[in-house]
Scaffold this motif. Structure first.
Motif, PDB file in Angstrom:
ATOM      1  N   ILE A   1     -13.177   9.834 -12.339  1.00 12.81           N
ATOM      2  CA  ILE A   1     -14.079   8.649 -11.991  1.00 12.81           C
ATOM      3  C   ILE A   1     -15.123   8.983 -12.810  1.00 12.81           C
ATOM      4  CG2 ILE A   1     -15.098   7.335 -10.322  1.00 12.81           C
ATOM      5  CD1 ILE A   1     -12.705   7.686  -8.562  1.00 12.81           C
ATOM      6  N   ALA A   2     -15.762  10.154 -12.291  1.00 10.33           N
ATOM      7  CA  ALA A   2     -17.362  10.444 -12.975  1.00 10.33           C
ATOM      8  C   ALA A   2     -17.216  10.440 -14.380  1.00 10.33           C
ATOM      9  CB  ALA A   2     -17.581  12.035 -12.513  1.00 10.33           C
ATOM     10  N   CYS A   3     -16.063  10.694 -15.117  1.00 15.52           N
ATOM     11  CA  CYS A   3     -15.724  10.830 -16.444  1.00 15.52           C
ATOM     12  C   CYS A   3     -15.376   9.159 -17.006  1.00 15.52           C
ATOM     13  CB  CYS A   3     -15.002  11.696 -16.953  1.00 15.52           C
ATOM     14  SG  CYS A   3     -15.314  13.417 -16.824  1.00 15.52           S
ATOM     15  N   GLY A   4     -15.225   8.432 -16.118  1.00 14.86           N
ATOM     16  CA  GLY A   4     -15.039   7.131 -16.606  1.00 14.86           C
ATOM     17  C   GLY A   4     -13.535   6.599 -16.720  1.00 14.86           C
ATOM     18  N   THR A   5     -12.692   7.347 -16.018  1.00 21.24           N
ATOM     19  CA  THR A   5     -11.308   7.159 -16.281  1.00 21.24           C
ATOM     20  C   THR A   5     -10.847   5.779 -15.460  1.00 21.24           C
ATOM     21  OG1 THR A   5     -10.822   9.432 -16.682  1.00 21.24           O
ATOM     22  CG2 THR A   5      -8.961   7.939 -16.096  1.00 21.24           C
ATOM     23  N   PRO A   6     -10.280   4.982 -16.029  1.00 20.89           N
ATOM     24  CA  PRO A   6      -9.868   3.737 -14.814  1.00 20.89           C
ATOM     25  C   PRO A   6      -9.140   4.168 -13.664  1.00 20.89           C
ATOM     26  CG  PRO A   6      -9.308   3.189 -17.130  1.00 20.89           C
ATOM     27  CD  PRO A   6      -9.696   4.749 -17.047  1.00 20.89           C
ATOM     28  N   ILE A   7      -9.558   3.580 -12.585  1.00 17.68           N
ATOM     29  CA  ILE A   7      -8.930   4.052 -11.183  1.00 17.68           C
ATOM     30  C   ILE A   7      -7.259   4.068 -11.356  1.00 17.68           C
ATOM     31  CG2 ILE A   7      -8.776   1.758  -9.988  1.00 17.68           C
ATOM     32  CD1 ILE A   7      -9.697   5.141  -8.354  1.00 17.68           C
ATOM     33  N   LEU A   8      -6.555   3.277 -12.017  1.00 14.97           N
ATOM     34  CA  LEU A   8      -5.105   3.554 -11.662  1.00 14.97           C
ATOM     35  C   LEU A   8      -4.424   4.591 -12.647  1.00 14.97           C
ATOM     36  CD1 LEU A   8      -4.125  -0.387 -12.014  1.00 14.97           C
ATOM     37  CD2 LEU A   8      -4.075   0.967 -10.138  1.00 14.97           C
ATOM     38  N   ASP A   9      -5.198   4.791 -13.742  1.00 14.06           N
ATOM     39  CA  ASP A   9      -5.002   5.917 -14.591  1.00 14.06           C
ATOM     40  C   ASP A   9      -5.265   7.254 -13.965  1.00 14.06           C
ATOM     41  OD1 ASP A   9      -4.180   4.055 -16.438  1.00 14.06           O
ATOM     42  OD2 ASP A   9      -5.948   4.256 -17.818  1.00 14.06           O
ATOM     43  N   ALA A  10      -6.403   7.337 -13.193  1.00 14.38           N
ATOM     44  CA  ALA A  10      -6.719   8.367 -12.207  1.00 14.38           C
ATOM     45  C   ALA A  10      -5.787   8.804 -11.229  1.00 14.38           C
ATOM     46  CB  ALA A  10      -8.224   8.225 -11.751  1.00 14.38           C
ATOM     47  N   PHE A  11      -5.223   7.779 -10.681  1.00 17.23           N
ATOM     48  CA  PHE A  11      -4.170   7.987  -9.694  1.00 17.23           C
ATOM     49  C   PHE A  11      -3.008   8.428  -9.988  1.00 17.23           C
ATOM     50  CE2 PHE A  11      -6.704   6.424  -6.247  1.00 17.23           C
ATOM     51  CZ  PHE A  11      -5.953   6.664  -4.842  1.00 17.23           C
ATOM     52  N   GLU A  12      -2.570   8.190 -11.215  1.00 18.59           N
ATOM     53  CA  GLU A  12      -1.510   8.617 -12.022  1.00 18.59           C
ATOM     54  C   GLU A  12      -1.480   9.778 -12.355  1.00 18.59           C
ATOM     55  OE1 GLU A  12       2.449   8.173 -12.726  1.00 18.59           O
ATOM     56  OE2 GLU A  12       0.981   6.276 -12.500  1.00 18.59           O
TER      57      GLU A  12
ATOM     58  N   GLU B   1       4.185  10.921  -2.906  1.00 18.48           N
ATOM     59  CA  GLU B   1       4.987   9.443  -2.467  1.00 18.48           C
ATOM     60  C   GLU B   1       3.854   8.573  -1.673  1.00 18.48           C
ATOM     61  OE1 GLU B   1       7.299   6.254  -2.188  1.00 18.48           O
ATOM     62  OE2 GLU B   1       7.508   8.076  -3.072  1.00 18.48           O
ATOM     63  N   ALA B   2       2.907   9.140  -0.766  1.00 18.82           N
ATOM     64  CA  ALA B   2       1.687   8.568  -0.304  1.00 18.82           C
ATOM     65  C   ALA B   2       0.745   8.146  -1.242  1.00 18.82           C
ATOM     66  CB  ALA B   2       0.921   9.605   0.662  1.00 18.82           C
ATOM     67  N   LEU B   3       0.190   8.993  -2.361  1.00 13.12           N
ATOM     68  CA  LEU B   3      -0.563   8.635  -3.544  1.00 13.12           C
ATOM     69  C   LEU B   3       0.054   7.404  -4.314  1.00 13.12           C
ATOM     70  CD1 LEU B   3      -1.813  11.993  -4.673  1.00 13.12           C
ATOM     71  CD2 LEU B   3      -2.806  10.374  -2.929  1.00 13.12           C
ATOM     72  N   ARG B   4       1.449   7.552  -4.394  1.00 12.56           N
ATOM     73  CA  ARG B   4       1.990   6.679  -4.982  1.00 12.56           C
ATOM     74  C   ARG B   4       1.927   4.960  -4.524  1.00 12.56           C
ATOM     75  NH1 ARG B   4       6.686   9.190  -6.015  1.00 12.56           N
ATOM     76  NH2 ARG B   4       5.835  10.000  -7.862  1.00 12.56           N
ATOM     77  N   ASN B   5       2.300   5.240  -3.347  1.00 14.12           N
ATOM     78  CA  ASN B   5       1.982   3.803  -2.316  1.00 14.12           C
ATOM     79  C   ASN B   5       0.710   3.383  -2.498  1.00 14.12           C
ATOM     80  OD1 ASN B   5       4.815   3.997  -1.629  1.00 14.12           O
ATOM     81  ND2 ASN B   5       4.499   4.990   0.233  1.00 14.12           N
ATOM     82  N   THR B   6      -0.401   4.291  -2.283  1.00 13.90           N
ATOM     83  CA  THR B   6      -1.694   3.918  -2.553  1.00 13.90           C
ATOM     84  C   THR B   6      -2.110   3.371  -3.923  1.00 13.90           C
ATOM     85  OG1 THR B   6      -2.548   5.906  -1.088  1.00 13.90           O
ATOM     86  CG2 THR B   6      -4.077   4.699  -2.186  1.00 13.90           C
ATOM     87  N   ARG B   7      -1.594   3.731  -4.925  1.00 13.15           N
ATOM     88  CA  ARG B   7      -1.622   3.127  -6.307  1.00 13.15           C
ATOM     89  C   ARG B   7      -1.095   2.074  -6.222  1.00 13.15           C
ATOM     90  NH1 ARG B   7       0.356   2.558 -11.284  1.00 13.15           N
ATOM     91  NH2 ARG B   7      -0.838   2.881 -12.990  1.00 13.15           N
ATOM     92  N   SER B   8       0.093   1.796  -5.578  1.00 12.33           N
ATOM     93  CA  SER B   8       0.794   0.142  -5.585  1.00 12.33           C
ATOM     94  C   SER B   8      -0.206  -0.532  -4.883  1.00 12.33           C
ATOM     95  CB  SER B   8       2.082   0.306  -4.920  1.00 12.33           C
ATOM     96  OG  SER B   8       2.767   1.359  -5.687  1.00 12.33           O
ATOM     97  N   GLY B   9      -0.926  -0.169  -3.623  1.00 10.50           N
ATOM     98  CA  GLY B   9      -1.772  -0.957  -3.011  1.00 10.50           C
ATOM     99  C   GLY B   9      -2.876  -1.252  -3.671  1.00 10.50           C
ATOM    100  N   ILE B  10      -3.591  -0.465  -4.679  1.00  6.61           N
ATOM    101  CA  ILE B  10      -4.631  -0.662  -5.365  1.00  6.61           C
ATOM    102  C   ILE B  10      -4.505  -1.668  -6.438  1.00  6.61           C
ATOM    103  CG2 ILE B  10      -6.375   0.208  -6.848  1.00  6.61           C
ATOM    104  CD1 ILE B  10      -5.989   2.863  -5.626  1.00  6.61           C
ATOM    105  N   MET B  11      -3.108  -1.673  -6.924  1.00  7.37           N
ATOM    106  CA  MET B  11      -2.794  -2.714  -7.874  1.00  7.37           C
ATOM    107  C   MET B  11      -2.454  -3.830  -7.589  1.00  7.37           C
ATOM    108  SD  MET B  11       0.544  -0.682  -9.954  1.00  7.37           S
ATOM    109  CE  MET B  11       0.798  -2.043 -11.132  1.00  7.37           C
ATOM    110  N   LEU B  12      -2.363  -4.153  -6.480  1.00  3.74           N
ATOM    111  CA  LEU B  12      -2.320  -5.412  -5.697  1.00  3.74           C
ATOM    112  C   LEU B  12      -4.056  -6.111  -5.121  1.00  3.74           C
ATOM    113  CD1 LEU B  12       0.703  -5.082  -3.231  1.00  3.74           C
ATOM    114  CD2 LEU B  12       0.521  -6.287  -5.500  1.00  3.74           C
ATOM    115  N   GLY B  13      -4.975  -5.276  -5.325  1.00  7.67           N
ATOM    116  CA  GLY B  13      -6.455  -5.684  -5.334  1.00  7.67           C
ATOM    117  C   GLY B  13      -6.967  -5.035  -4.149  1.00  7.67           C
TER     118      GLY B  13
END
Length: 270
Positions: A177-188, A201-213
């Motif tokens: 994040i500090a380097c400017g990486t988009p949040i979804l890419d950073a979560f990946e 799996e928990a992080l994958r579910n979190t990323r899916s939630g972020i994708m929904l806003g």
């Protein structure tokens, strides 16, 4: 030993990290000294202790000479350079701070090695209660995810394993994040670098939630995996708009707690 049960998947990973540590250190020093990247890679390759890593470094050098970036060249060797290293190097090249980024990667590896040694020492203390406990759970064949869930439920080591992945998540996400990486890419990247499959799996579910806003803290809380203080601090980071700084502070807190828990475990079983 218990180390052989829950640590086999880490062995290759840690061996690779120990090889990468001097490479990132040397690249950071040579680039900071003003040496061109191609020449720096040649110098580091010449001093490499392992023939395989020397070949990879020379291949990276040749790829750069053809016009590609260091991050692109590294990405062609995914078994040697993980996604986090590639993502950070890419950010370093874009931002003109490659030496700083390489130094950060080296410090991250030093942290991994430091705690790996402490955990190996704790496991070497032969915590028989944990050994007996997990053997009973493994009477029937189970999947890797089920196995990792059992690991997290272990009386002594479960908390340590979760803390390790939590710290790794905070350090990686905060850096990206500090380097400017988009949040979804950073979560990946965070998902890819997590060791425990339940955490993945928990992080994958979190990323899916972020994708929904949604926020980050909301989906993290829904996983039911992470402690309340972690969720609360993430929420503070979101509210203040200083997520990278907050994640660094969370990592420092859990770093201290992890160190204390390992020392307590050693004290109980030595």
């Amino acid at each position: 030993s218990l180390y052989l049960i829950c640590g086999q998947r880490r062995a290759k990973y840690m061996n690779n990290k120990k090889v990468l540590l001097p490479i990132f250190n040397q690249l950071a020093i040579t680039i900071d000294a003003g040496i061109p990247l191609v020449l720096a890679l040649q110098l580091v390759a010449d001093s490499a202790e392992h023939e395989d890593s020397k070949k990879i470094l020379l291949n990276v050098k040749e790829t750069i000479e053809k016009g590609k970036t260091l991050a692109d060249a590294m990405s062609e060797h995914p078994d040697f350079f993980d996604k986090y290293s590639v993502a950070l190097v890419n950010a370093g090249e874009v931002g003109g701070i490659l030496d700083t980024i390489l130094n950060r990667l080296a410090r991250d590896i030093e942290w991994e090695i430091r705690f790996e040694r402490k955990i190996e020492k704790a496991l070497g203390a032969k915590v028989m209660a944990d050994v007996d406990w997990i053997k009973k759970q493994l009477e029937d064949k189970i999947s890797e995810t089920e196995f990792d869930k059992l690991i997290l439920g272990m009386p002594n080591f479960g908390q340590i394993i979760l803390q390790l992945d939590t710290i790794r998540f905070c350090r990686i996400l905060g850096s990206l994040i500090a380097c400017g990486t988009p949040i979804l890419d950073a979560f990946e990247v965070c998902i890819d670098t997590a060791h425990n499959k339940v955490v993945k799996e928990a992080l994958r579910n979190t990323r899916s939630g972020i994708m929904l806003g949604t926020s980050i803290s909301g989906p993290l809380k829904k996983t039911g995996l992470f402690p309340a203080i972690f969720i609360g601090m993430v929420q503070v980071g979101e509210n203040t708009g200083a997520m990278d700084v907050t994640l660094t502070k969370i990592a420092e807190y859990f770093d201290f707690e992890l160190d204390r828990n390992i020392d307590e475990l050693l004290g109980k079983n030595l």
